[in-house]
Design a protein around this motif. Structure first.
Motif, PDB file in Angstrom:
ATOM      1  N   MET A 132     -37.974 -44.031 -62.654  1.00 53.40           N
ATOM      2  CA  MET A 132     -38.924 -43.621 -61.617  1.00 53.40           C
ATOM      3  C   MET A 132     -40.266 -44.278 -61.925  1.00 53.40           C
ATOM      4  O   MET A 132     -40.871 -44.015 -62.959  1.00 53.40           O
ATOM      5  CB  MET A 132     -39.084 -42.096 -61.597  1.00 53.40           C
ATOM      6  CG  MET A 132     -37.789 -41.341 -61.363  1.00 53.40           C
ATOM      7  SD  MET A 132     -38.001 -39.551 -61.502  1.00 53.40           S
ATOM      8  CE  MET A 132     -39.011 -39.235 -60.060  1.00 53.40           C
ATOM      9  N   LYS A 133     -40.717 -45.155 -61.036  1.00 49.85           N
ATOM     10  CA  LYS A 133     -41.946 -45.903 -61.288  1.00 49.85           C
ATOM     11  C   LYS A 133     -43.026 -45.503 -60.282  1.00 49.85           C
ATOM     12  O   LYS A 133     -42.746 -45.363 -59.084  1.00 49.85           O
ATOM     13  CB  LYS A 133     -41.688 -47.410 -61.224  1.00 49.85           C
ATOM     14  CG  LYS A 133     -40.694 -47.890 -62.286  1.00 49.85           C
ATOM     15  CD  LYS A 133     -40.592 -49.390 -62.316  1.00 49.85           C
ATOM     16  CE  LYS A 133     -39.555 -49.854 -63.338  1.00 49.85           C
ATOM     17  NZ  LYS A 133     -39.879 -49.403 -64.693  1.00 49.85           N
ATOM     18  N   PHE A 134     -44.257 -45.339 -60.793  1.00 46.30           N
ATOM     19  CA  PHE A 134     -45.384 -44.910 -59.969  1.00 46.30           C
ATOM     20  C   PHE A 134     -46.612 -45.770 -60.271  1.00 46.30           C
ATOM     21  O   PHE A 134     -46.797 -46.245 -61.395  1.00 46.30           O
ATOM     22  CB  PHE A 134     -45.766 -43.454 -60.278  1.00 46.30           C
ATOM     23  CG  PHE A 134     -44.730 -42.439 -59.896  1.00 46.30           C
ATOM     24  CD1 PHE A 134     -44.790 -41.797 -58.670  1.00 46.30           C
ATOM     25  CD2 PHE A 134     -43.706 -42.112 -60.774  1.00 46.30           C
ATOM     26  CE1 PHE A 134     -43.850 -40.848 -58.329  1.00 46.30           C
ATOM     27  CE2 PHE A 134     -42.754 -41.168 -60.436  1.00 46.30           C
ATOM     28  CZ  PHE A 134     -42.821 -40.529 -59.199  1.00 46.30           C
ATOM     29  N   ASN A 135     -47.445 -45.951 -59.244  1.00 47.85           N
ATOM     30  CA  ASN A 135     -48.827 -46.340 -59.477  1.00 47.85           C
ATOM     31  C   ASN A 135     -49.610 -45.070 -59.759  1.00 47.85           C
ATOM     32  O   ASN A 135     -49.479 -44.080 -59.037  1.00 47.85           O
ATOM     33  CB  ASN A 135     -49.427 -47.027 -58.248  1.00 47.85           C
ATOM     34  CG  ASN A 135     -49.001 -48.463 -58.120  1.00 47.85           C
ATOM     35  OD1 ASN A 135     -49.052 -49.228 -59.084  1.00 47.85           O
ATOM     36  ND2 ASN A 135     -48.561 -48.854 -56.932  1.00 47.85           N
ATOM     37  N   ARG A 136     -50.418 -45.104 -60.793  1.00 49.64           N
ATOM     38  CA  ARG A 136     -51.255 -43.947 -61.137  1.00 49.64           C
ATOM     39  C   ARG A 136     -52.698 -44.336 -60.902  1.00 49.64           C
ATOM     40  O   ARG A 136     -53.207 -45.270 -61.531  1.00 49.64           O
ATOM     41  CB  ARG A 136     -51.017 -43.531 -62.585  1.00 49.64           C
ATOM     42  CG  ARG A 136     -49.570 -43.112 -62.845  1.00 49.64           C
ATOM     43  CD  ARG A 136     -49.286 -43.004 -64.334  1.00 49.64           C
ATOM     44  NE  ARG A 136     -47.922 -42.555 -64.581  1.00 49.64           N
ATOM     45  CZ  ARG A 136     -46.867 -43.355 -64.655  1.00 49.64           C
ATOM     46  NH1 ARG A 136     -47.038 -44.655 -64.512  1.00 49.64           N
ATOM     47  NH2 ARG A 136     -45.665 -42.870 -64.868  1.00 49.64           N
ATOM     48  N   VAL A 137     -53.368 -43.608 -59.995  1.00 48.40           N
ATOM     49  CA  VAL A 137     -54.715 -43.983 -59.564  1.00 48.40           C
ATOM     50  C   VAL A 137     -55.665 -42.830 -59.845  1.00 48.40           C
ATOM     51  O   VAL A 137     -55.401 -41.692 -59.450  1.00 48.40           O
ATOM     52  CB  VAL A 137     -54.747 -44.339 -58.064  1.00 48.40           C
ATOM     53  CG1 VAL A 137     -56.135 -44.826 -57.663  1.00 48.40           C
ATOM     54  CG2 VAL A 137     -53.698 -45.397 -57.740  1.00 48.40           C
ATOM     55  N   LEU A 138     -56.761 -43.131 -60.519  1.00 46.78           N
ATOM     56  CA  LEU A 138     -57.789 -42.128 -60.805  1.00 46.78           C
ATOM     57  C   LEU A 138     -58.856 -42.197 -59.724  1.00 46.78           C
ATOM     58  O   LEU A 138     -59.479 -43.246 -59.515  1.00 46.78           O
ATOM     59  CB  LEU A 138     -58.408 -42.374 -62.183  1.00 46.78           C
ATOM     60  CG  LEU A 138     -59.462 -41.363 -62.636  1.00 46.78           C
ATOM     61  CD1 LEU A 138     -58.835 -39.984 -62.850  1.00 46.78           C
ATOM     62  CD2 LEU A 138     -60.152 -41.839 -63.916  1.00 46.78           C
ATOM     63  N   TYR A 139     -59.087 -41.077 -59.031  1.00 43.05           N
ATOM     64  CA  TYR A 139     -60.105 -40.988 -57.991  1.00 43.05           C
ATOM     65  C   TYR A 139     -61.269 -40.130 -58.484  1.00 43.05           C
ATOM     66  O   TYR A 139     -61.127 -39.333 -59.416  1.00 43.05           O
ATOM     67  CB  TYR A 139     -59.529 -40.354 -56.726  1.00 43.05           C
ATOM     68  CG  TYR A 139     -58.516 -41.203 -56.006  1.00 43.05           C
ATOM     69  CD1 TYR A 139     -58.905 -42.117 -55.037  1.00 43.05           C
ATOM     70  CD2 TYR A 139     -57.152 -41.100 -56.287  1.00 43.05           C
ATOM     71  CE1 TYR A 139     -57.975 -42.897 -54.359  1.00 43.05           C
ATOM     72  CE2 TYR A 139     -56.216 -41.876 -55.620  1.00 43.05           C
ATOM     73  CZ  TYR A 139     -56.634 -42.770 -54.657  1.00 43.05           C
ATOM     74  OH  TYR A 139     -55.713 -43.534 -53.992  1.00 43.05           O
ATOM     75  N   GLY A 140     -62.410 -40.264 -57.832  1.00 41.20           N
ATOM     76  CA  GLY A 140     -63.553 -39.423 -58.143  1.00 41.20           C
ATOM     77  C   GLY A 140     -64.492 -40.058 -59.142  1.00 41.20           C
ATOM     78  O   GLY A 140     -64.197 -41.089 -59.760  1.00 41.20           O
ATOM     79  N   PRO A 141     -65.653 -39.420 -59.348  1.00 47.23           N
ATOM     80  CA  PRO A 141     -66.708 -40.036 -60.156  1.00 47.23           C
ATOM     81  C   PRO A 141     -66.529 -39.901 -61.661  1.00 47.23           C
ATOM     82  O   PRO A 141     -67.106 -40.669 -62.416  1.00 47.23           O
ATOM     83  CB  PRO A 141     -67.968 -39.272 -59.708  1.00 47.23           C
ATOM     84  CG  PRO A 141     -67.451 -37.918 -59.291  1.00 47.23           C
ATOM     85  CD  PRO A 141     -66.102 -38.165 -58.699  1.00 47.23           C
ATOM     86  N   LYS A 142     -65.740 -38.938 -62.137  1.00 48.69           N
ATOM     87  CA  LYS A 142     -65.699 -38.648 -63.569  1.00 48.69           C
ATOM     88  C   LYS A 142     -64.589 -39.441 -64.266  1.00 48.69           C
ATOM     89  O   LYS A 142     -63.500 -39.602 -63.734  1.00 48.69           O
ATOM     90  CB  LYS A 142     -65.497 -37.152 -63.809  1.00 48.69           C
ATOM     91  CG  LYS A 142     -65.876 -36.743 -65.236  1.00 48.69           C
ATOM     92  CD  LYS A 142     -65.896 -35.253 -65.403  1.00 48.69           C
ATOM     93  CE  LYS A 142     -66.455 -34.837 -66.747  1.00 48.69           C
ATOM     94  NZ  LYS A 142     -65.930 -35.568 -67.879  1.00 48.69           N
TER      95      LYS A 142
END
Length: 657
Positions: free
Chosen positions: A191-201
């Motif tokens: 199972m492969k995913f793109n992992r994306v961090l959103y937000g300012p912190k």
């Protein structure tokens, strides 16, 4: 309920997790003395509470007898209460989906405790109850007992889903400040995913590694490697929602898991994240999308000949739009997978995709150039532009290319004039699905002439009462909003709401014109009687007595870290003429003045003129821009604050002749 095998595996796997994670581990039911003694949170001393600790462990687990597996999320959270009157988080709802009876989601192993010093009040099992939600959804709900200032509210539960790629990710930022937030995923490498961090912190900790032979393949008892990802944030500020914003998911600090591909234990790899060329092909070949855009001949037979014979392209387009709009009733769903739009047309009932794909077909059938547009609604978040993620798109519009302009259309709202799409769809940009030349991004721009106009003619009587007539006209989105309110409330209820007495103001004989003529402005007329405030020998009169379009400053925070989005530009104009007759003379008028936003983004002005026993007042507010960056917050806050002062707080002082 879960099988015994699955329950057993939960026990084994949970034990593994508690020893494998590299983050902080707090034992359930045992808050520390420091947590119990905490009186406030230094970083946000006004906060009603603070999240002391929260963890989420997401992993896959095998169901041996069913040769399948499930996704499991274990939650543990501790919250400190500082001010119970402002807290508002004592009731917890845990949503889950049961719409598919063969593959329902479940919430198991749940428990909750209120800690007051050494005293503990556990939530009894019978106080956890299920609440039915709409569209196949339910929620497990419970309320913490005996919540006081200083209480610690602690709960945990396990969420089980058969939907392997519906990983919601993790929001580190909440409506309360958070001291420690931990999220871990342990997923088989197929199972492969793109992992994306959103937000300012930024993350305080992130690690990932491969755990060899960790996942049991249920069909043959073989093993597969797992990928472990650990994310930690500390000392996270609260996120306070305010008016005029897009979805909070655009701005909170969170980690999102976006599916790339899945390779079954037996079979070929399934790819979810593709190039736009691949996505175009996929949409074109879908039975519920591309196949539904090949119904031109069907709609050519259904369109009345008098519409097809209209020579002017724009007038013919408007007639086609009205035909589809009046034929359908929207069923409240955005997509209706696997449905034939011909069946929906016959039933006169359909989803957004049914209705707007029918509109594309009908426009093409009338020799007009139209395409479908996929987008994300305002409350669904902004889709990423880095690569196609189909789950980001939940809505469909039609775009008409005519006379060198593009006109967005949505026939789901019977109150919406031609060229005005619903507010929910005003979300920056959409993707035009051009299967011949390739899809492309297109800005979603609103209808511009959104006006609220009011004209009041008031006369003073000898008995000290002021009375007269008020006429109002609402254009564009403002008129659409009023028409939708009338449809939801009924006309009688709407009028009753408008006639509701304010202190010293009586409204009667309320009439509405052009309610069903949606291409015209909505007109409202009524009689008004005003009893002014008497202070000694002075008469205090507030001239803007009618219901104003914006009645309070929507911006109240000290600062705001995310943009302001009004959806559309708008103009408010109020003309008030007051005939003082032989009863009063002016003692004092408010000052005429104006305020402007930088870059000509908006202006607001009020003018008072007293002449020959009459007072003429003109108020005008115009917002030219409708999207503002976060650093414009203080300017907007001052602008709207001044506007509300002009409308609500400044008064005319009169005295008797």
């Amino acid at each position: 309920m879960l099988s015994k095998n699955l329950a057993f595996l939960f026990l084994v796997f949970t034990s593994f997790l508690s020893h494998s994670q590299s983050g902080r581990i707090d034992e359930f039911g045992k808050p520390t003395q420091e947590e119990l003694a905490l009186k406030s949170y230094e970083a946000e001393p006004e906060a009603a509470g603070v999240v002391l600790y929260e963890t989420g462990n997401y992993y896959a687990v095998s169901i041996i007898k069913k040769t399948a597996f499930r996704m499991v999320l274990e939650i543990h959270r501790k919250i400190k209460v500082f001010d119970v009157k402002k807290f508002g988080n004592s009731t917890i709802e845990i949503p889950y989906y049961v719409g598919n009876k063969f593959f329902p989601e479940e919430v198991i192993d749940y428990k909750a405790i209120t800690h007051n010093g050494i005293l503990q009040d556990a939530v009894p099992k019978e106080s956890f109850y299920k609440v039915e939600k709409s569209k196949g959804r339910e929620a497990l709900t419970f309320t913490f007992p005996n919540v006081q200032n200083g209480s610690i509210l602690e709960y945990k539960y396990t969420f089980v889903t058969p939907y392997l790629f519906d990983i919601k990710g993790w929001e580190f930022q909440n409506n309360l400040p958070t001291i420690y937030s931990f999220f871990q995923t342990v997923l088989p490498v197929n199972m492969k995913f793109n992992r994306v961090l959103y937000g300012p912190k930024k993350l305080d900790q992130h690690s990932n590694y491969i755990k060899k032979d960790d996942f049991l393949i249920p069909s043959n008892n073989a093993h597969l490697d797992s990928e472990v990802n650990i994310y930690v944030m500390k000392n996270i500020p609260s996120f306070e929602e305010e008016k005029f914003m897009l979805s909070r998911s655009n701005y909170v600090s969170r980690i999102a898991y976006e599916p790339i591909s899945y390779k079954p234990f037996h079979g070929e790899e399934k790819v979810y994240s593709r190039s736009w060329k691949d996505v175009d092909y996929r949409f074109e070949s879908r039975s519920d999308f591309g196949d539904q855009l090949n119904k031109n001949s069907y709609f050519r037979r259904k369109l009345p000949k008098e519409i097809l014979n209209i020579e002017d392209d724009m007038e013919r387009a408007k007639a086609v739009y009205g035909f589809i709009q009046n034929n359908y009733t929207w069923n409240g769903s955005y997509f209706n997978y696997g449905n034939e739009i011909k069946d929906s047309f016959k039933e006169k009932l359909g989803s957004v995709s049914d209705i707007n794909l029918s509109l594309v077909n009908a426009l093409e059938a009338a020799n007009l150039h139209s395409k479908s547009v996929i987008l994300s609604t305002r409350d669904n978040g902004l889709p990423t532009e880095l690569y196609p993620v189909l789950s980001h798109f939940n809505y469909v519009l039609a775009v008409l290319m005519i006379n060198n302009e593009r006109i967005l259309l949505d026939a789901t709202d019977k109150q919406a004039p031609f060229g005005i799409i619903p507010f929910r769809a005003l979300n920056v940009q959409g993707r035009v699905m051009n299967f011949k030349n390739g899809s492309y991004w297109m800005p979603i721009e609103p209808f511009e002439q959104n006006i609220h106009f009011a004209n009041a003619q008031i006369t003073a009587a000898a008995d000290g009462v002021f009375s007269g007539k008020v006429s109002q006209a609402s254009y564009g989105y403002i008129g659409l909003g009023k028409r939708n309110s009338i449809e939801e409330e009924t006309l009688q209820e709407y009028i009753k709401t408008q006639e509701k007495d304010d202190a010293g103001i009586e409204i009667e004989a309320y009439q509405i014109e052009d309610l069903n003529a949606i291409e015209k402005p909505l007109k409202e007329n009524y009689s008004v009687t005003i009893e002014p405030e008497i202070v000694g020998d002075k008469v205090i009169l507030h001239p803007f007595f009618n219901k104003t379009y914006i009645s309070e400053n929507p911006f109240k925070m000290k600062e705001r870290s995310y943009p302001m989005d009004f959806g559309y530009p708008f103009t408010n104009t109020y003309l008030v003429s007051i005939d003082l007759g032989n009863t009063y003379q002016v003692e004092q008028l408010p000052s005429s003045r104006s305020i402007k936003l930088p870059n000509d983004d908006g202006e607001c002005s009020v003018t008072y003129v007293a002449d020959g026993g009459k007072i003429n007042i003109r108020f005008n507010m115009k917002l030219n821009a409708y999207r503002f960056p976060s650093d414009a917050y203080q300017s907007l806050k001052e602008f709207f604050g001044t506007m509300i002062t002009m409308l609500k707080e400044e008064s005319i002082v009169l005295k008797r002749i």
